[in-house]
Write a protein that holds these residues in place. Structure first.
Motif, PDB file in Angstrom:
ATOM      1  N   ALA A 232      -5.552   0.795  -6.057  1.00 16.05           N
ATOM      2  CA  ALA A 232      -4.941   2.123  -5.988  1.00 16.05           C
ATOM      3  C   ALA A 232      -5.273   2.812  -4.664  1.00 16.05           C
ATOM      4  O   ALA A 232      -4.417   3.461  -4.051  1.00 16.05           O
ATOM      5  CB  ALA A 232      -5.416   2.981  -7.165  1.00 16.05           C
ATOM      6  N   ALA A 233      -6.525   2.663  -4.195  1.00 17.41           N
ATOM      7  CA  ALA A 233      -6.905   3.256  -2.907  1.00 17.41           C
ATOM      8  C   ALA A 233      -6.077   2.658  -1.775  1.00 17.41           C
ATOM      9  O   ALA A 233      -5.641   3.369  -0.856  1.00 17.41           O
ATOM     10  CB  ALA A 233      -8.393   3.043  -2.658  1.00 17.41           C
ATOM     11  N   GLN A 234      -5.829   1.350  -1.827  1.00 11.07           N
ATOM     12  CA  GLN A 234      -5.001   0.717  -0.799  1.00 11.07           C
ATOM     13  C   GLN A 234      -3.574   1.283  -0.825  1.00 11.07           C
ATOM     14  O   GLN A 234      -2.964   1.514   0.230  1.00 11.07           O
ATOM     15  CB  GLN A 234      -4.980  -0.787  -1.012  1.00 11.07           C
ATOM     16  N   CYS A 235      -3.041   1.500  -2.016  1.00 12.44           N
ATOM     17  CA  CYS A 235      -1.697   2.077  -2.123  1.00 12.44           C
ATOM     18  C   CYS A 235      -1.650   3.458  -1.473  1.00 12.44           C
ATOM     19  O   CYS A 235      -0.704   3.771  -0.711  1.00 12.44           O
ATOM     20  CB  CYS A 235      -1.282   2.170  -3.590  1.00 12.44           C
ATOM     21  N   TYR A 236      -2.632   4.282  -1.763  1.00 13.30           N
ATOM     22  CA  TYR A 236      -2.640   5.641  -1.215  1.00 13.30           C
ATOM     23  C   TYR A 236      -2.813   5.634   0.301  1.00 13.30           C
ATOM     24  O   TYR A 236      -2.222   6.453   1.011  1.00 13.30           O
ATOM     25  CB  TYR A 236      -3.751   6.456  -1.873  1.00 13.30           C
ATOM     26  N   LEU A 237      -3.608   4.702   0.814  1.00 10.30           N
ATOM     27  CA  LEU A 237      -3.817   4.655   2.267  1.00 10.30           C
ATOM     28  C   LEU A 237      -2.548   4.201   2.981  1.00 10.30           C
ATOM     29  O   LEU A 237      -2.243   4.678   4.082  1.00 10.30           O
ATOM     30  CB  LEU A 237      -4.984   3.722   2.594  1.00 10.30           C
ATOM     31  N   LEU A 238      -1.794   3.297   2.380  1.00 13.12           N
ATOM     32  CA  LEU A 238      -0.515   2.914   2.984  1.00 13.12           C
ATOM     33  C   LEU A 238       0.470   4.083   2.949  1.00 13.12           C
ATOM     34  O   LEU A 238       1.206   4.328   3.921  1.00 13.12           O
ATOM     35  CB  LEU A 238       0.065   1.702   2.257  1.00 13.12           C
TER      36      LEU A 238
ATOM     37  N   ILE B  96      -5.823   6.087 -13.581  1.00 15.44           N
ATOM     38  CA  ILE B  96      -4.914   5.275 -12.758  1.00 15.44           C
ATOM     39  C   ILE B  96      -3.917   4.527 -13.634  1.00 15.44           C
ATOM     40  O   ILE B  96      -2.718   4.460 -13.329  1.00 15.44           O
ATOM     41  CB  ILE B  96      -5.726   4.297 -11.886  1.00 15.44           C
ATOM     42  N   GLU B  97      -4.402   3.970 -14.754  1.00 19.53           N
ATOM     43  CA  GLU B  97      -3.494   3.252 -15.662  1.00 19.53           C
ATOM     44  C   GLU B  97      -2.395   4.166 -16.179  1.00 19.53           C
ATOM     45  O   GLU B  97      -1.236   3.751 -16.333  1.00 19.53           O
ATOM     46  CB  GLU B  97      -4.288   2.654 -16.818  1.00 19.53           C
ATOM     47  N   ASN B  98      -2.737   5.424 -16.450  1.00 17.43           N
ATOM     48  CA  ASN B  98      -1.751   6.362 -16.980  1.00 17.43           C
ATOM     49  C   ASN B  98      -0.694   6.750 -15.954  1.00 17.43           C
ATOM     50  O   ASN B  98       0.340   7.315 -16.317  1.00 17.43           O
ATOM     51  CB  ASN B  98      -2.448   7.618 -17.507  1.00 17.43           C
ATOM     52  N   LEU B  99      -0.943   6.459 -14.680  1.00 12.64           N
ATOM     53  CA  LEU B  99       0.082   6.728 -13.663  1.00 12.64           C
ATOM     54  C   LEU B  99       1.255   5.759 -13.779  1.00 12.64           C
ATOM     55  O   LEU B  99       2.322   6.014 -13.230  1.00 12.64           O
ATOM     56  CB  LEU B  99      -0.531   6.636 -12.260  1.00 12.64           C
TER      57      LEU B  99
ATOM     58  N   LYS C 106       7.353  -8.310  -8.654  1.00 12.93           N
ATOM     59  CA  LYS C 106       6.344  -7.856  -9.599  1.00 12.93           C
ATOM     60  C   LYS C 106       6.965  -6.875 -10.586  1.00 12.93           C
ATOM     61  O   LYS C 106       7.637  -5.924 -10.190  1.00 12.93           O
ATOM     62  CB  LYS C 106       5.196  -7.165  -8.858  1.00 12.93           C
ATOM     63  N   GLY C 107       6.745  -7.127 -11.848  1.00  8.55           N
ATOM     64  CA  GLY C 107       7.189  -6.173 -12.855  1.00  8.55           C
ATOM     65  C   GLY C 107       8.640  -6.292 -13.252  1.00  8.55           C
ATOM     66  O   GLY C 107       9.152  -5.490 -13.999  1.00  8.55           O
TER      67      GLY C 107
ATOM     68  N   CYS D 160       1.961   4.104  -9.492  1.00 11.00           N
ATOM     69  CA  CYS D 160       0.915   3.483  -8.683  1.00 11.00           C
ATOM     70  C   CYS D 160       1.157   1.975  -8.714  1.00 11.00           C
ATOM     71  O   CYS D 160       1.087   1.348  -9.770  1.00 11.00           O
ATOM     72  CB  CYS D 160      -0.476   3.820  -9.219  1.00 11.00           C
ATOM     73  N   ALA D 161       1.451   1.406  -7.554  1.00 12.62           N
ATOM     74  CA  ALA D 161       1.841  -0.007  -7.493  1.00 12.62           C
ATOM     75  C   ALA D 161       0.738  -0.929  -7.985  1.00 12.62           C
ATOM     76  O   ALA D 161       1.020  -2.040  -8.443  1.00 12.62           O
ATOM     77  CB  ALA D 161       2.237  -0.371  -6.064  1.00 12.62           C
ATOM     78  N   ALA D 162      -0.506  -0.477  -7.909  1.00 18.02           N
ATOM     79  CA  ALA D 162      -1.612  -1.329  -8.355  1.00 18.02           C
ATOM     80  C   ALA D 162      -1.472  -1.675  -9.835  1.00 18.02           C
ATOM     81  O   ALA D 162      -1.875  -2.765 -10.258  1.00 18.02           O
ATOM     82  CB  ALA D 162      -2.948  -0.631  -8.095  1.00 18.02           C
ATOM     83  N   ASN D 163      -0.897  -0.786 -10.629  1.00  9.47           N
ATOM     84  CA  ASN D 163      -0.705  -1.066 -12.054  1.00  9.47           C
ATOM     85  C   ASN D 163       0.304  -2.181 -12.268  1.00  9.47           C
ATOM     86  O   ASN D 163       0.275  -2.871 -13.284  1.00  9.47           O
ATOM     87  CB  ASN D 163      -0.226   0.197 -12.781  1.00  9.47           C
ATOM     88  N   THR D 164       1.221  -2.360 -11.319  1.00 12.38           N
ATOM     89  CA  THR D 164       2.255  -3.381 -11.463  1.00 12.38           C
ATOM     90  C   THR D 164       1.756  -4.750 -11.050  1.00 12.38           C
ATOM     91  O   THR D 164       2.032  -5.750 -11.712  1.00 12.38           O
ATOM     92  CB  THR D 164       3.481  -2.995 -10.618  1.00 12.38           C
TER      93      THR D 164
END
Length: 1515
Positions: free
Chosen positions: A431-437, A987-990, A608-609, A994-998
């Protein structure tokens, strides 16, 4: 006292010489010198008023005292030790004499009348200071200079003053450089900075300029140790260096003194103090200087700017009158936040955090990006935990889009990305990587960065954790590239444009592919190492990004353009791949790169997904691979079988070739497997050639390096073939009969190690050691691959495995038909294989153990033991632990193993139980371990249940402890562990936002999923099935026994304790099991259930017990007789627990719903309830009245004439309760209990569902949030599917809309919603956390004058509220203080505190003479508002942003003093109820006092200000 002493001495003699002479004789004790100082100061005051006697005698006497007594005394003191930071009695006496003598010397200099004495004393002290003697001498010299310095004349003594100033500054700044005499040297330096320099500052601007020049020359501090002395000097001179405008200044006076605000060195020093200082005092001085500078700027009102040392960087400090309000608010918030952070506790910081938003937004808007760049660069200067880096990244991603960052910012973001990789929580890391991008896309100025820079940043991301194709983040990135593709900065090297009609992105990608495939001339040798995967990942990602960007731009009619672009990109790759099968002289590096990028393209392309069937890019890649399959497969076959791989580095190439071959097989299977395709033609020769190589080497040839490497490669190839055939039955080349490969693999000696190559080849082997991990690693891989092949054989021919080896005389497949030997070899393999290579051995054990458990139980138990040792030793190794644990659980807890072990009840059965409890124990420290076990067992039992209807759970019944432990599982984690789980849930509830969940598979390792799995498993069982019914009944009995055991435990039982949570989970599970209970089984357990109702339980447990009793009586009215018996127990023994059964009666309408004849039941209920309505206990009467109201309404509805005689009595009683006068406590509690959810909204039958049991009821009954299991978690847990018609999920009632609250404890007040909606409090603590707004109304009358009137005591109008205080010692001390100073009342949270021995020891019976009132913390808001209405001023004792100094506050007569909690102070919601906050001024470093001490200080100050009031009439 000093004044009285001086007056007494002067009254003895008016001749000062006599008095002074008398004091100067005798031993120079501290008392004598201090008395001399008092007398000289008194004479100085009289002289100043013109009333001194003996005008000529006094100056002469003063000179005599100075020269004849004080100077010799000080000279004698200079050689004595002054003591360090913790001086002993001699040192303290020395310092006391020194300071008294210096102060007396100052008075002598003033009384002497001429400047000569002061100058002479200063010259002598300066010489001593510069002589560099002992530290005690420096301290004495500084004391003398500080005393006589103000007596020097600025003009005449200017040179002397400058020399003194320079010496003082050098001493102050040099303290930290020479620490040989740490204590005395620091004391002298602190004295110079704190006393001497401020004293010299009074002598005019010339001296001040000398000091300032010295500070400027010292420069900005380069090390943290240098910050402390500079800030000490600056804070001591702050009033002169940061001067406020004064009316007494002349027109040019402002120019005589320096203005530190305009010097960059000053701000660098302050900045270093705020950011780098190690001690709190230095940071405090830096904040003081900053605050002083802001206040001076606001007062002066003039524009002020201080730029950096050099260049055109941002200003260090600036002020504009136009933005005065904004700047004042900004710096006020900043200083408040910095002060609050000193507390270093989350409950202290939390209320202030909203102010960070405005601070951040203003800084970003004013600094035009430089602030953001520095902020991101600072983030890389330390190692972050998962949660801080996540939320910092999220905050950056939410910054409004602007062009704030260039190439430096992009590099800084890449460095921050590297910081995220050290965290162990994969989801938070992703999730942190997603936000930094997202931060990069929002803030980077694309005109300042090139596509190469962007691609380098993207490679810092882990695609398997964040940037997966098909996610929302991938789409957002493609759109960003599409919008900005023509704006990126051109790279320095020229790019050959191969696509005339395409954008710069397409040109960049095409050039990237061409340059990648083209291998350098110097790397074309056969012995070169395999290239790194980095470039292949980069090329694959950029190709797919460019293709998807092109797909965004084209219309539906132009979809073929996307394929054309992809074809143009991949033409160089296809051209090279097509040459693989025909060109034997292709450079090895080129073939490696082509295969690497092909693999990465296939892996990255997978959406993904979502399904890949509609993805035209993936479809094209499939056709692309199909067209090159023949060439690639022939190349791989040649390389693997023709002895071309002969070095250690070639093992990596072998791994690459086998991965490519596996992908080719997968691709052909997806398209459709056809016999005779290129892969089919490769697998059989590969298998045969590998067997041939292994047989040739077994024939006894020399073990050269090339032969041994070929043997390893051949075994790896066979393992790949076995895995492919095992996973894809379509590849089955032979019939089920054992073929040559099967017979060969089964006959191979197990765990056979490879010999090292001969000595002449070892030199070449060690030269390649950089590409290998040692011969042992190679041998381990060889053995691993052998066991992979064996596990394939065991699964394929599992029916041929005999129960014992004696059954087979001549085995055709020895490894299969001799299982005991094979299992023994497996144990040997576990001892030699590294932990990351044991999976195939576990897979073999899974097949072998069920076959041998009866005949070779001890060998199987040994297998369990050794496997568990390996798994438990890996608990801290994230990468391989979970796969090994899963394989271990699958073979130890296999259904067949469990069934056989339970049947024979031997060592294996008890060993399995032992391992089961060890796994549960491990779960307490490693989340997710129990999840693996319970999920596998429940799934396997469900499968068996569907196959065998009657005996399906007979074996599971022997392991019902496992389900029992799962139903009550849940550890109480430390706060940091719980925080990580809470953030992970957030994060899961996002969801897909949040691409990390996918891209990251939800491992469902949270503790809740253990209980969810067990509950869903129980929901699948049916009472009509005998084995299911027996299993659930056995579990219910064990649950009740567990509840009884917990109740008898001596462990402390309080709200949300571990005991409370355990009991809550027990009764939740019993509610889930209830539908399967029949009357016969309930006859066995009904007494235990009723008995549980009499136990003193927490509220949530009572609700569950009451609920299950209601359901039992509703379904089986036959148990009403036993229920009536519960009311016949002794009243005194169960005076509070009887409320449980009265609550059940309040739902009598539901209980009697299916009973046609209700009259006898209503009659019995009335008889019982009426007697409890007259109970002396208030709570029991309330519950009885609620039940009476319900029963009587039923009687009136049914028109039962027999009860007419009771009508007047009952209705008058109910009317009296409903219409009781006033707004007292009784009436409000009656209203509140009727509005409580359990009586007003809850329907025990209609609300029976999982959502009510596990989420709504825990939430409404005050259980901690950890115990709430949202219904979404049940639906997301798909390992245990429920029937499509299952309707246990959603509650039909409106319970989910209710707010938490218990009528007697914590109803939400009317202000809770309003307080929760505020983003920032009007006023905040510096060290508290907001309190929960649970505020029931209580009418608390203050009637307490009688007792004190009888005692003749005088009382004030001061009320002290101590409801928030926990410790009995503090309450006892406050009680004593309030009684001593005549407070009108002390309010406490519970009157039970007066029985505490610690309270009584401190109060010394004060509670008998002081009115005490009970107001629980949730009731405080109403109580404070009531007192306000009576004219009281509510005063809080707390440090807040707007608090008033105690010395400046005037107490009203009607004052109510609210004291805070020992740890958290006054809650934030109560701060909003205060009229004023008063804080006690403090001089020390520690920022808080004991709450009793604080209260005593304010009580005394109130008493001092308010004269004691005596009664008008006295007896």
């Amino acid at each position: 006292m000093e004044w009285v002493l001086a007056e007494t001495l002067l009254s003895q003699s008016r001749d000062p010489r006599v008095l002074l002479g008398a004091l100067c004789r005798g031993e120079a004790s501290a008392e004598r010198v201090e008395t001399l100082r008092f007398l000289l100061q008194r004479l100085e005051d009289e002289e100043a008023r013109g009333g001194g006697g003996g005008a000529g005698a006094l100056p002469e006497a003063a000179r005599e005292v100075a020269v004849g007594y004080l100077v010799p005394l000080l000279r004698g003191l200079r050689g004595r030790p002054a003591g360090g930071a913790d001086p002993g009695p001699p040192a303290r006496h020395h310092r006391r004499v020194l300071r008294a003598a210096s102060a007396a010397l100052r008075s002598c200099a003033r009384l002497a009348g001429g400047p000569q004495l002061a100058a002479a004393l200063a010259e002598e002290a300066l010489r001593d200071l510069l002589a560099g003697g002992p530290a005690s001498g420096a301290e004495a010299a500084v004391e003398v200079l500080a005393a006589v310095g103000p007596c020097l004349r600025p003009r005449e003594d200017g040179p002397l003053l400058e020399r003194v100033a320079k010496a003082a500054l050098a001493l102050a700044l040099g303290a930290d450089r020479d620490r040989d005499e740490a204590g005395p040297a620091e004391d002298a330096a602190a004295l110079a900075a704190g006393r001497l320099l401020p004293a010299l500052g009074q002598c005019g601007g010339a001296v001040l300029r000398v000091v300032w020049s010295g500070l400027v020359a010292a420069g900005a501090p380069s090390e943290p140790d240098c910050v402390r002395p500079q800030l000490l000097v600056l804070s001591a001179l702050a009033e002169r260096l940061l001067p406020e405008p004064r009316a007494d200044r002349g027109p040019g006076a402002g120019e005589e003194e320096p203005d530190a605000r305009r010097c960059w060195r000053f701000w660098r020093t302050v900045q270093a103090g705020l950011a780098q200082a190690q001690d709190a005092l230095t940071r405090k001085r830096a904040r003081y200087l900053l605050q002083r500078a802001v206040e001076v700027s606001a007062e002066l009102g003039a524009h002020c700017t201080c730029g950096p040392q050099a260049g055109n960087g941002p200003s260090l400090f600036w002020w504009s009158e136009k933005k005065k309000d904004e700047l004042l608010k900004f710096w006020e918030n900043y200083i408040l936040i910095m002060e609050t952070l000193e507390g270093n506790q989350i409950h202290v910081i939390k209320p202030v955090l909203p102010k960070l938003n405005s601070l951040f937004e203003y800084a970003v808007s004013e600094e035009n990006g430089s602030f953001l760049l520095k902020f991101i660069q600072k983030m890389t200067s330390r190692h972050w935990c998962a949660i801080p880096i996540l939320f910092l990244s999220k905050a950056l991603a939410n910054v409004p889009r602007c062009k704030a960052l260039g190439i430096e910012g992009l590099l800084a973001l890449r460095d921050v990305l590297q910081c995220t990789m050290i965290t162990h929580q994969i989801l938070l890391r992703g999730a942190a990587q997603c936000y930094l991008l997202q931060t990069a896309m929002n803030l980077v100025d694309v005109e300042k960065v090139s596509l190469s820079d962007v691609s380098t940043l993207l490679m810092s991301l882990r695609q398997e954790e964040s940037l997966g194709r098909g996610t929302s983040l991938w789409t957002e990135l493609c759109d960003w590239l599409r919008v900005n593709e023509s704006c990126f900065r051109r790279a320095s090297a020229s790019i050959s444009i191969g696509l005339p009609e395409t954008s710069s992105l397409n040109a960049y990608v095409k050039n990237l592919v061409q340059e990648y495939i083209k291998s350098p001339a110097w790397e074309t040798g056969e012995d070169c190492l395999m290239p790194d995967w980095f470039e292949a990942k980069l090329v694959a990602m950029m190709v797919l990004l460019a293709v998807d960007v092109e797909g965004m731009k084209t219309q539906y009619s132009e979809k073929r353009r996307t394929q054309n672009v992809l074809r143009i990109f991949l033409d160089p790759l296809l051209e090279s791949l097509m040459k693989f099968g025909t060109n034997a002289y292709m450079p090895l590096l080129e073939t490696d790169r082509c295969l690497q990028v092909l693999l990465k393209l296939l892996h990255t392309c997978m959406l993904k997904g979502s399904s890949a069937q509609d993805d035209e890019v993936f479809t094209f890649l499939q056709s692309f691979v199909m067209s090159a399959t023949e060439s690639i497969s022939e190349f791989i076959l040649r390389r693997l079988t023709m002895n071309e791989l002969s070095s250690v580095s070639d093992l990596d190439r072998c791994h690459l070739y086998l991965m490519v071959l596996t992908e080719l097989i997968n691709t052909h299977l997806k398209v459709g497997w056809k016999r005779g395709n290129p892969i089919w033609r490769v697998i059989s020769p590969l298998k045969n050639a590998s067997i041939r190589h292994l047989q040739e080497i077994d024939s006894g040839q020399e073990p050269t390096l090339a032969r041994q490497i070929q043997r390893v490669i051949s075994m790896a190839a066979l393992a790949m073939v076995c895995e492919a055939v095992d996973e894809k039955p379509e590849l089955q080349l032979d019939s089920l009969d054992a073929g040559p490969m099967e017979r060969f693999l089964s006959s191979l000696p197990l765990n056979h190690t490879l010999q090292k190559p001969h000595m002449e080849e070892q030199s070449s082997f060690f030269e390649e050691s950089s590409a290998s991990q040692g011969w042992g690693k190679i041998v381990a891989q060889y053995i691993h691959d052998q066991w992979v092949c064996l596990s394939f054989l065991l699964r394929k021919y599992h029916t041929l495995i005999p129960a014992s080896e004696g059954d087979v005389l001549e085995p055709i497949l020895p490894a299969i038909q001799m299982p005991v030997r094979t299992l023994q070899s497996a144990l040997g393999a576990l001892t030699v294989l590294p932990s990351d290579q044991v999976l195939p051995v576990f897979h073999c054990m899974k097949v072998l153990v069920p076959k041998l458990l009866t005949s070779s139980e001890s060998l199987c138990v040994e297998s369990f033991d050794m496997a568990w040792k390996i798994v438990s030793a890996l608990s801290n190794t994230q990468l391989i632990f979970w796969s090994n644990l899963k394989a271990f659980v699958q073979f130890v807890f296999d259904t067949k193993v469990l069934t056989i072990a339970a049947k024979i009840k031997g060592r294996a059965y008890f060993k399995i139980k032992e391992i089961m409890y060890k796994i549960i124990e491990m779960s307490a420290v490693k989340t997710g371990v129990f999840n693996t076990l319970i999920s596998y067992c429940c799934k396997s039992w469900i499968v068996s249940a569907s196959n065998v209807s009657q005996v399906s759970l007979s074996s599971a019944k022997n392991y019902s402890e496992l389900v029992l432990e799962a139903c009550i599982f849940g550890t109480v984690f430390r706060r940091d562990q719980r925080l990580i789980q809470d953030v992970q849930t957030y994060i899961e509830n996002l969801g897909h936002d949040c691409a990390a969940n996918t891209v990251i598979e939800n491992t469902k390792r949270e503790d809740h999923y253990v209980r969810i799995c067990a509950v869903k498993f129980l929901c699948l069982l049916h009472g009509s099935n005998v084995s299911h019914k027996l299993f659930m009944e056995d579990l219910a009995i064990k649950l009740l026994d567990k509840d009884e055991l917990v109740s008898r435990s001596r462990t402390r039982y309080y709200v949300n304790s571990q005991q409370h949570r355990l009991k809550n989970r027990i009764w939740q599970t019993l509610l889930v099991l209830f539908p399967s209970f029949d009357q016969n089984f309930l006859n066995r357990i009904i007494d235990k259930i009723f008995q549980a109702g009499f136990i003193n339980n927490q509220a949530s447990i009572k609700y569950l017990i009451e609920w299950i009793i209601i359901l039992i009586l509703h379904k089986f009215p036959q148990f009403l007789l036993k229920f009536w018996d519960c009311f016949s127990y002794g009243e005194e023994n169960f005076k509070t627990s009887i409320c449980t059964f009265l609550s059940v009666l309040s739902h009598l309408d539901i209980i009697t719903q299916n009973i046609p004849e209700k009259k006898p039941i209503l009659k019995q209920a009335l008889i019982i309830v009426l007697q409890w309505c007259f109970n002396h206990n208030f709570s029991i009467r309330l519950y009885a009245l609620v039940a009476l109201k319900k029963i009587w309404s039923m009687c009136k509805t049914l028109h039962i004439e027999e009860f007419d005689a009771l009508t007047s009595v009952i209705e008058s009683s109910l009317n009296q309760v409903e219409n009781m006068p006033g707004t007292g406590n009784a009436k409000k509690n009656w209203q509140r209990i009727q509005e409580h959810f359990f009586f007003a909204a809850f329907h025990p039958v209609q609300d029976y569902c999982l959502e009510t049991i596990f989420y709504i009821l825990p939430r409404l009954s005050g259980l901690v949030e950890d115990e709430w299991i949202a219904i979404g978690k049940f639906t997301r847990f798909t390992d245990i599917p429920l029937d499509a018609g299952f309707q246990w999920y959603l509650s039909p009632a409106h319970l989910c809309e209710l707010k938490p609250g218990d009528w007697a404890q914590q109803d939400a007040g009317s202000h809770s919603g309003e307080a929760a909606s505020q983003s920032e409090w009007m006023d905040v603590q510096k060290k508290i956390i907001p309190w929960k707004n649970n505020t029931p109304d209580l009418d608390l009358e203050l009637v307490f004058q009688d007792r004190v009137a009888k005692l003749g005591k005088s009382i004030s109008r001061l009320i002290v509220v101590a409801s928030l205080i926990d410790k009995p010692t503090n309450l006892g001390g406050l009680c004593r203080t309030c009684e001593a100073f005549g407070a009108s009342a002390l309010v406490v949270g519970s009157l039970q505190c007066v029985r505490d021995k610690q309270f009584q020891g401190l109060s010394v019976s004060a509670e008998q003479w002081l009115p005490l009132l009970e107001v629980k913390p949730p009731q405080l808001i109403d109580f404070l508002q009531q007192k306000k209405a009576e004219g009281y001023t509510v005063i809080g004792v707390e440090q807040t942003a707007k608090s008033i100094d105690l010395t400046q506050y005037s107490f009203p007569e009607r004052s109510l003093l609210l004291l805070g909690n020992e740890r958290e102070g006054i809650p934030a919601n109560l701060i909003q109820q205060l009229d004023v906050c008063v804080e006690i001024p403090q001089q020390g470093i520690i920022r808080s006092l004991n709450v009793h001490v604080s209260g005593a200080l304010l009580i005394w100050e109130y008493t001092r200000q308010q004269p004691l009031r005596h009664g008008d009439t006295e007896s």
